[in-house]
Design an enzyme around this catalytic site. Sequence first.
Site, PDB file in Angstrom:
ATOM      1  N   ILE A 125      -3.836   0.245  -3.170  1.00 55.17           N
ATOM      2  CA  ILE A 125      -4.289  -1.150  -3.287  1.00 55.17           C
ATOM      3  C   ILE A 125      -5.751  -1.188  -2.889  1.00 55.17           C
ATOM      4  O   ILE A 125      -6.087  -1.019  -1.726  1.00 55.17           O
ATOM      5  CB  ILE A 125      -3.503  -2.129  -2.397  1.00 55.17           C
ATOM      6  CG1 ILE A 125      -2.080  -2.323  -2.909  1.00 55.17           C
ATOM      7  CG2 ILE A 125      -4.198  -3.500  -2.387  1.00 55.17           C
ATOM      8  CD1 ILE A 125      -1.309  -3.382  -2.154  1.00 55.17           C
ATOM      9  N   ASP A 126      -6.607  -1.399  -3.870  1.00 61.86           N
ATOM     10  CA  ASP A 126      -8.030  -1.587  -3.605  1.00 61.86           C
ATOM     11  C   ASP A 126      -8.280  -3.093  -3.568  1.00 61.86           C
ATOM     12  O   ASP A 126      -7.990  -3.799  -4.541  1.00 61.86           O
ATOM     13  CB  ASP A 126      -8.852  -0.935  -4.714  1.00 61.86           C
ATOM     14  CG  ASP A 126     -10.339  -1.005  -4.433  1.00 61.86           C
ATOM     15  OD1 ASP A 126     -10.728  -0.872  -3.263  1.00 61.86           O
ATOM     16  OD2 ASP A 126     -11.113  -1.207  -5.390  1.00 61.86           O
ATOM     17  N   LYS A 153     -14.096  -5.420 -10.267  1.00 60.04           N
ATOM     18  CA  LYS A 153     -15.507  -5.630 -10.649  1.00 60.04           C
ATOM     19  C   LYS A 153     -15.906  -4.641 -11.741  1.00 60.04           C
ATOM     20  O   LYS A 153     -16.643  -4.989 -12.669  1.00 60.04           O
ATOM     21  CB  LYS A 153     -16.397  -5.481  -9.419  1.00 60.04           C
ATOM     22  CG  LYS A 153     -16.187  -6.596  -8.385  1.00 60.04           C
ATOM     23  CD  LYS A 153     -17.149  -6.497  -7.223  1.00 60.04           C
ATOM     24  CE  LYS A 153     -16.780  -5.371  -6.271  1.00 60.04           C
ATOM     25  NZ  LYS A 153     -15.501  -5.611  -5.561  1.00 60.04           N
ATOM     26  N   GLU A 205      -5.141   7.346  -0.127  1.00 61.11           N
ATOM     27  CA  GLU A 205      -5.717   6.654   1.023  1.00 61.11           C
ATOM     28  C   GLU A 205      -4.763   6.622   2.209  1.00 61.11           C
ATOM     29  O   GLU A 205      -5.195   6.490   3.352  1.00 61.11           O
ATOM     30  CB  GLU A 205      -6.093   5.221   0.631  1.00 61.11           C
ATOM     31  CG  GLU A 205      -6.900   4.513   1.696  1.00 61.11           C
ATOM     32  CD  GLU A 205      -7.359   3.132   1.255  1.00 61.11           C
ATOM     33  OE1 GLU A 205      -8.398   2.678   1.754  1.00 61.11           O
ATOM     34  OE2 GLU A 205      -6.681   2.521   0.418  1.00 61.11           O
ATOM     35  N   ASP A 235      -6.209   4.968  -5.031  1.00 58.30           N
ATOM     36  CA  ASP A 235      -6.246   3.861  -4.090  1.00 58.30           C
ATOM     37  C   ASP A 235      -5.054   2.982  -4.442  1.00 58.30           C
ATOM     38  O   ASP A 235      -5.060   2.304  -5.480  1.00 58.30           O
ATOM     39  CB  ASP A 235      -7.548   3.067  -4.199  1.00 58.30           C
ATOM     40  CG  ASP A 235      -7.742   2.136  -2.999  1.00 58.30           C
ATOM     41  OD1 ASP A 235      -6.723   1.750  -2.389  1.00 58.30           O
ATOM     42  OD2 ASP A 235      -8.888   1.797  -2.677  1.00 58.30           O
ATOM     43  N   ASP A 291     -12.245   4.807  -4.243  1.00 58.96           N
ATOM     44  CA  ASP A 291     -12.760   3.454  -4.452  1.00 58.96           C
ATOM     45  C   ASP A 291     -13.604   3.325  -5.707  1.00 58.96           C
ATOM     46  O   ASP A 291     -13.973   2.196  -6.082  1.00 58.96           O
ATOM     47  CB  ASP A 291     -13.608   3.014  -3.250  1.00 58.96           C
ATOM     48  CG  ASP A 291     -12.767   2.651  -2.037  1.00 58.96           C
ATOM     49  OD1 ASP A 291     -11.634   2.190  -2.221  1.00 58.96           O
ATOM     50  OD2 ASP A 291     -13.248   2.853  -0.903  1.00 58.96           O
ATOM     51  N   THR A 311      -7.751  -5.136  -0.207  1.00 57.34           N
ATOM     52  CA  THR A 311      -6.652  -5.613   0.639  1.00 57.34           C
ATOM     53  C   THR A 311      -6.793  -7.093   0.999  1.00 57.34           C
ATOM     54  O   THR A 311      -5.799  -7.830   1.033  1.00 57.34           O
ATOM     55  CB  THR A 311      -6.547  -4.779   1.928  1.00 57.34           C
ATOM     56  OG1 THR A 311      -7.793  -4.821   2.630  1.00 57.34           O
ATOM     57  CG2 THR A 311      -6.214  -3.340   1.603  1.00 57.34           C
ATOM     58  N   ASP A 354       0.826  -1.208   0.000  1.00 63.97           N
ATOM     59  CA  ASP A 354       0.000   0.000   0.000  1.00 63.97           C
ATOM     60  C   ASP A 354       0.865   1.264   0.000  1.00 63.97           C
ATOM     61  O   ASP A 354       0.715   2.153  -0.846  1.00 63.97           O
ATOM     62  CB  ASP A 354      -0.885   0.009   1.250  1.00 63.97           C
ATOM     63  CG  ASP A 354      -2.367   0.014   0.927  1.00 63.97           C
ATOM     64  OD1 ASP A 354      -2.728   0.422  -0.188  1.00 63.97           O
ATOM     65  OD2 ASP A 354      -3.161  -0.385   1.786  1.00 63.97           O
TER      66      ASP A 354
END
Length: 344
Positions: A135-136, A255, A75, A133, A282, A138, A52
């Site tokens: 790392i979206d 997604k 973030e 972000d 996000d 985690t 991150d």
Amino acid sequence: MSTHAPAALAQELELALTAVRAASEVCSTVQHDLVGAGSMSKGDKSPVTVADFASQAVVAHHLAQAFPDDPLVGEEDASALRSGDEASLADQVIDHAQQAIGPEITGPQVLDLIDRGNHQPDLGNLGRYWTLDPIDGTKGFLRGQQYAVALALLIDGQVVLGVLGCPNLDGPDGEPGLLLSAGIGSGCYARPLFDDAAEPQPCRVTSGGQPGGDAASARFVESVESGHSDQGASAAAVQALGTTAEPVRIDSQCKYAVVAQGKAEVYLRLPTRKGYREKIWDHAAGMICVQEAGGRVTDAYGRPLKFTRGAQLEDNAGIVATSGPLHDAVVDAVRPHLPDPSEV
């Protein structure tokens, strides 16, 4: 190499592609070395923490080099790494950032780069800024599964470009590693994440799911973690639509990438508790990718997402992203299972 961006944003998109690719390589290395090695103790989240912070430092470095006056809404902040209690963690972050940026970058400079992400948008003068972000997803990262590096540019509260790096999602060459990008009015494009010479391929949502028609064939994609979305409400909506396919569950803004590439028609993220608001990092990059691929994105109540209220989507609750034709029907199917908008 063509970036397929509006002429005014071509430099920005080229920078975003480079930064996200570099950050994704860092994350992929950490996941392989620290998660894939199976050496973690139960409950150990240090690998994703290392990735991150290092990812944010790498993206911030690229932004600082190309657009030094552009703020970054990220973030993470480096306050924990500056304490003596986290010296070992800080050393790992600095080491991975140096591997990506170069040995000339010092430890204090790495921490300063991370803190470039501390910008708070001025609601009276939003101007131009990036949101990240690093790392979206985690938990997906820690499971060795799906996660994303998500970077977007906003101008006066409008998302104008977005890039998603998905190291474990198949790219257009069929190999793991997808780099998805979209510029406003210019479409959505996919590239292999780890091949910067490959030509981008256009992405389009599916044309399936006509209003009042083949809702039964619509493919849903949802979060793996039940705490991220009200899966009971989702299941009720699926039943109301007569959908027969089992929902696909994957982590992160992957997604959005799945919908944008036409591999699913509906992504639901429904409110799980009163007062929760989605963070802009996000959703900004994923939203523009789906929209530029021909889809639609609103909140769970069918309202446009408003990026004019700072780091959170204060005027929205939940997310519905679709290939388009079934969007209103999905919102209508979800609504009876949601609280009154004034109560969320």
